[in-house]
Design a protein around this motif. Structure first.
Motif, PDB file in Angstrom:
ATOM      1  N   ASN A  59     -14.750  -2.822  35.243  1.00  0.00           N
ATOM      2  CA  ASN A  59     -15.041  -1.910  36.358  1.00  0.00           C
ATOM      3  C   ASN A  59     -16.465  -1.395  36.296  1.00  0.00           C
ATOM      4  OD1 ASN A  59     -12.313  -1.051  37.804  1.00  0.00           O
ATOM      5  ND2 ASN A  59     -11.904  -1.409  35.629  1.00  0.00           N
ATOM      6  N   ASP A  60     -16.937  -0.924  37.448  1.00  0.00           N
ATOM      7  CA  ASP A  60     -18.167  -0.133  37.478  1.00  0.00           C
ATOM      8  C   ASP A  60     -17.734   1.314  37.466  1.00  0.00           C
ATOM      9  OD1 ASP A  60     -20.061  -2.037  37.511  1.00  0.00           O
ATOM     10  OD2 ASP A  60     -20.171  -2.202  39.691  1.00  0.00           O
ATOM     11  N   TRP A  61     -18.218   2.081  36.500  1.00  0.00           N
ATOM     12  CA  TRP A  61     -17.748   3.457  36.390  1.00  0.00           C
ATOM     13  C   TRP A  61     -18.820   4.309  35.734  1.00  0.00           C
ATOM     14  CZ3 TRP A  61     -14.290   6.033  32.303  1.00  0.00           C
ATOM     15  CH2 TRP A  61     -13.786   7.245  32.810  1.00  0.00           C
ATOM     16  N   PRO A  66     -15.012   7.876  41.080  1.00  0.00           N
ATOM     17  CA  PRO A  66     -14.192   6.685  41.285  1.00  0.00           C
ATOM     18  C   PRO A  66     -14.621   5.496  40.428  1.00  0.00           C
ATOM     19  CG  PRO A  66     -15.711   7.009  43.102  1.00  0.00           C
ATOM     20  CD  PRO A  66     -15.877   8.186  42.213  1.00  0.00           C
ATOM     21  N   ARG A  68     -14.782   1.350  40.284  1.00  0.00           N
ATOM     22  CA  ARG A  68     -14.768   0.226  41.229  1.00  0.00           C
ATOM     23  C   ARG A  68     -14.538  -1.059  40.441  1.00  0.00           C
ATOM     24  NH1 ARG A  68     -17.939  -3.609  43.332  1.00  0.00           N
ATOM     25  NH2 ARG A  68     -19.648  -3.124  41.924  1.00  0.00           N
ATOM     26  N   PHE A  69     -13.469  -1.782  40.829  1.00  0.00           N
ATOM     27  CA  PHE A  69     -13.156  -3.006  40.096  1.00  0.00           C
ATOM     28  C   PHE A  69     -14.282  -4.023  40.306  1.00  0.00           C
ATOM     29  CE2 PHE A  69     -11.107  -7.168  39.519  1.00  0.00           C
ATOM     30  CZ  PHE A  69     -10.662  -6.988  38.224  1.00  0.00           C
ATOM     31  N   ALA A  70     -14.797  -4.556  39.212  1.00  0.00           N
ATOM     32  CA  ALA A  70     -15.946  -5.464  39.321  1.00  0.00           C
ATOM     33  C   ALA A  70     -15.657  -6.828  38.704  1.00  0.00           C
ATOM     34  CB  ALA A  70     -17.150  -4.833  38.634  1.00  0.00           C
TER      35      ALA A  70
END
Lengths: 312, 438
Positions: A59-61, A66, A68-70
């Motif tokens: 993910n981007d986190w 939030p 974000r699935f990456a």
């Protein structure tokens, strides 16, 4: 069919249990009460965080807000990032070059210390760097190697007009020297403990045969401490890959990151997570790469050091 | 199962459960910034004993006395925002108020959407100053600096600014007529280099920000505010083809090749070189206005801290880069109302003045007299345009700054590469970086 198999298996298992000795039965009853707490702690503090880290790496986190699935994007960026390439290379250099030098020195110390008077005192002295915090060592290393430091003052005193610019031109080398210095005492101490267990008569036999110190090491000491060397190799591999504070504290200054050319993967992960907007996904992906590296190395080392136990 | 408990124990269990549920509901009620909170948890970037901690501590005591709001303060040190970050997504954010350097507050709160909009704080009356609200007392330049898309993400109380520092006692001529242009600076450096037989500029090049100040200030002076940030974020790298960019960098190359930096600058451990400056081993130090505080114990008696701004370049106008220290409030803070009350309370002239009188620093209020060591900085601030330090690049593009700019810049300033090599390397690395991170 599966149900039949289960039905068949159950009586067999029950029969085996019935035939077991009372001691065996009691042991079996105690298995879970003893294992469960450790298993639970292991699951809570190791397996679950590892799984969470693996998930974060996809993910981007920024650590809050939030996620974000990456997918594998964080891994893709690591593979293409020249700074990560340098960090990964440095990790391998530390692992093999510093490790090789540390073990070579430790073996030499072991040979020397075995027959030396006052070896217990020497052992305590060489263990000293392990007692002191990495931060203190890094400060000491700075005093030694900076432009007007102790090393260059000594070199000038010895007639060298232009001593090396250690921190400016050879920073990573100085870090490696520092790591060898800090680690050698630790591994020498462990290896010496193994050497102490070797019966003296084997060395007496060597003396009667006229074996040299090197021959004694090769034919008696090394084979009989091989298991311990294997353990040390695993310990070093894990330590080398997650090594952080010495590089961070020595090469970084005033709370800033060290220059990128001396980063290893641990410093890279820290930088991704804690410099500027946090990139926990990237930091977690770096952590997973480090975990994979440790796993591969431990498997390889266990194979390399596997052999029948020697009774003595 | 509980039926087997003895009656006394059963009563305790039920009583405990009831108490717990009451506590939980009370906590739930207080969520989201309940009005008139009577407590407040404050995590500070200062360490206990630091002058700023003493000032804040005194303000906290009088705040509690006057309002009845108890403040539980923890002196966390510079990593305060990093420590708070992992908790921001939870229901129990442990701090209602923090103070920190601007870039840490921004990356922790703004980039994650977890910071409270502080615009309402500007509307609050300042206790003890009738008719004045916070917006009336904070210099509007700093409010603009700490606002993005209309949202105030920081309430600043202290100003940091980069200048060239020297001892006014030993360099009286400089104090009388500080250099205003690049050529004047180089002439001054030539004179000082000849007089002392070595480089007059102190620089701890192992702190990558410090060589970065030289290059950035040269670009800022020649190309104006925003040019550095524009180059940093240019996906094509074309901005670095501008001859003005190379010309600015060549000024730094000239300093390096001309031996203007003091011996050992490229091979020492911080703070060796700034101490060398404070003890007379060099004449000038390009540094934030924390330089007096950091070198005070090394400087001889009578050392007179003076400073002048980086000289004007081709852009032709005086510009002063600044960064800020201030308050931030987590969006999910349980006592955000109390946190806002405290901020407004602290911004009172008398209380904030102690940042000047006790901590010897600059405040964000224009009407507070400045300490003697900051007088030159204040003079520049009054007459120059202010821009975010490093064009805000360290704050907003930290990946580029750390991985692309700093390594190349340190190599430039320590003489490993030329200005032309620096620009070529920076351009290529910038294009590669944005391809990967764009």
């Amino acid at each position: 069919m599966a149900a039949t198999a289960v039905r068949k298996a159950r009586p067999a298992h029950a029969a085996a249990a019935a035939h077991a000795s009372p001691l065996e039965r009691r042991r079996r009853r105690l298995f879970w009460p003893f294992v469960a707490p450790a298993l639970l702690l292991y699951a809570v503090f190791y397996i679950v965080p590892t799984l969470v880290t693996a998930w974060i790496s996809l993910n981007d986190w920024a650590g809050a807000g939030p996620m974000r699935f990456a997918g594998l994007d964080n891994y893709r960026r690591l593979m293409l990032d020249p700074v990560f390439h340098d960090a990964f290379t440095n990790t391998l250099v530390i692992l093999f070059v510093v490790g090789g030098a540390t073990f070579a020195l430790s073996f030499v110390m072991t040979i020397i210390l075995r027959d030396m008077a006052g070896r217990k005192a020497v052992r305590s002295i060489i263990f000293f760097p392990n007692i002191v915090s990495g931060i203190v060592l890094s400060i000491l290393w700075g005093f030694l190697f900076q432009a007007d430091g102790v090393v260059n003052t000594a070199l000038r005193g010895a007639g060298l007009a232009h001593p090396p610019n250690w921190l400016g031109a050879h920073l990573f080398t100085v870090i490696m020297i520092g790591l060898v210095w800090a680690q050698t005492g630790f591994f020498t101490t462990i290896l010496m403990a193994a050497v102490d267990r070797i019966p003296r008569e084997l060395y007496e036999a060597c003396d009667l045969e006229g074996a040299s110190a090197l021959q004694r090491f090769r034919h008696v000491t090394l084979p009989l401490m091989w298991d311990v060397v294997g353990v040390c190799a695993v310990l070093w591999s894990i330590h080398a890959i997650k090594l952080f504070e010495f590089i961070y504290a020595f090469a970084g200054a005033a709370g800033q990151l060290p220059p990128t050319h001396v980063w290893n993967t641990a410093v890279y992960a820290y930088a991704e997570a804690f410099s500027g907007v946090p990139r926990y996904g990237s930091a977690a992906a770096t952590g997973m790469v480090m975990l994979a590296l440790v796993a591969v190395l431990v498997v390889l080392l266990r194979r390399l050091f596997r052999r029948d136990g020697v009774q003595y | 199962m509980y039926g087997s408990l003895p009656p006394r124990l059963r009563r305790r269990v039920i009583g405990g459960a009831l108490a717990a549920s009451v506590a939980v509901s009370a906590a739930a009620c207080s969520g989201g910034g309940e009005q008139n909170s009577k407590t407040l948890v404050y995590w500070s970037m200062w360490k206990a004993g630091e002058p700023q901690a003493q000032v804040l501590s005194a303000a906290i005591d009088s705040f509690t006395k006057e309002t009845g709001v108890k403040v539980k303060v923890e002196w966390k040190g510079r990593e305060v925002a990093k420590q708070l970050a992992p908790t921001l997504n939870t229901r129990n954010v442990p701090a209602d108020l923090i103070d920190s350097a601007d870039r840490f507050v921004k990356s922790t709160f703004e980039a994650t959407g977890q910071g409270l909009d502080l615009n309402p704080v500007y509307e609050r009356p300042v206790p003890g100053e009738e008719g004045k609200s916070v917006k009336d007392v904070v210099d509007p330049r700093y409010r603009r600096y700490a606002t993005e898309d209309g949202k105030a993400w920081l309430l600043p109380y202290e100003v940091l600014a980069t200048q060239i520092w020297y001892d006014g006692k030993s360099l009286k001529d400089v104090a009388d007529a500080p250099p205003r242009t690049w050529d004047e600076l180089v002439r001054l450096l030539d004179g000082r280099k000849a007089a002392r037989g070595g480089g007059p500029l102190a620089l701890d090049a192992d702190v990558a920000d410090y060589p970065a100040y030289w290059t950035y200030q040269a670009v800022l002076a020649d190309m104006g505010p925003g040019a550095f940030a524009a180059a940093a974020t240019d996906r094509t790298g074309a901005k670095m083809d501008d001859p003005a960019f190379l010309a600015a960098v060549q000024k730094i190359e000239k300093l390096v090749k001309g031996g203007y930096f003091a011996d050992g600058y490229n091979g020492s451990k911080f703070p060796a070189m700034q101490q060398k400056w404070a003890t007379g081993g060099a004449d000038f130090l390009l540094m934030g206005n924390w330089a007096p505080k950091e070198t005070l114990t090394s400087a001889p008696k009578g050392f007179e801290y003076r400073s002048f701004p980086f000289p004007a370049g081709a852009a032709g106008k005086p510009v002063q880069s600044v960064s800020l220290i201030g308050f931030g409030i987590p969006r999910n803070a349980r006592h955000s109302d109390a946190a806002q009350r405290f901020i407004a309370y602290f911004m009172n002239k008398e209380r904030l003045s102690k940042i000047s009188t006790v901590a010897s620093n600059l405040t964000t209020r224009a009407d507070i007299p400045v300490p003697a060591v900051q007088a030159d900085v204040k003079k520049t601030l009054d007459g120059a345009e202010t821009v975010p330090d490093l064009d805000g690049v360290k704050m907003n593009q930290s990946g580029w700054y750390t991985k692309v700019f700093q390594p190349a810049d340190t190599d430039l300033v320590t003489g490993k590469i030329s200005a032309a090599q620096f620009v070529a390397r920076l351009k290529k690395a910038t294009v590669d970086y944005w391809k990967l991170n764009g």
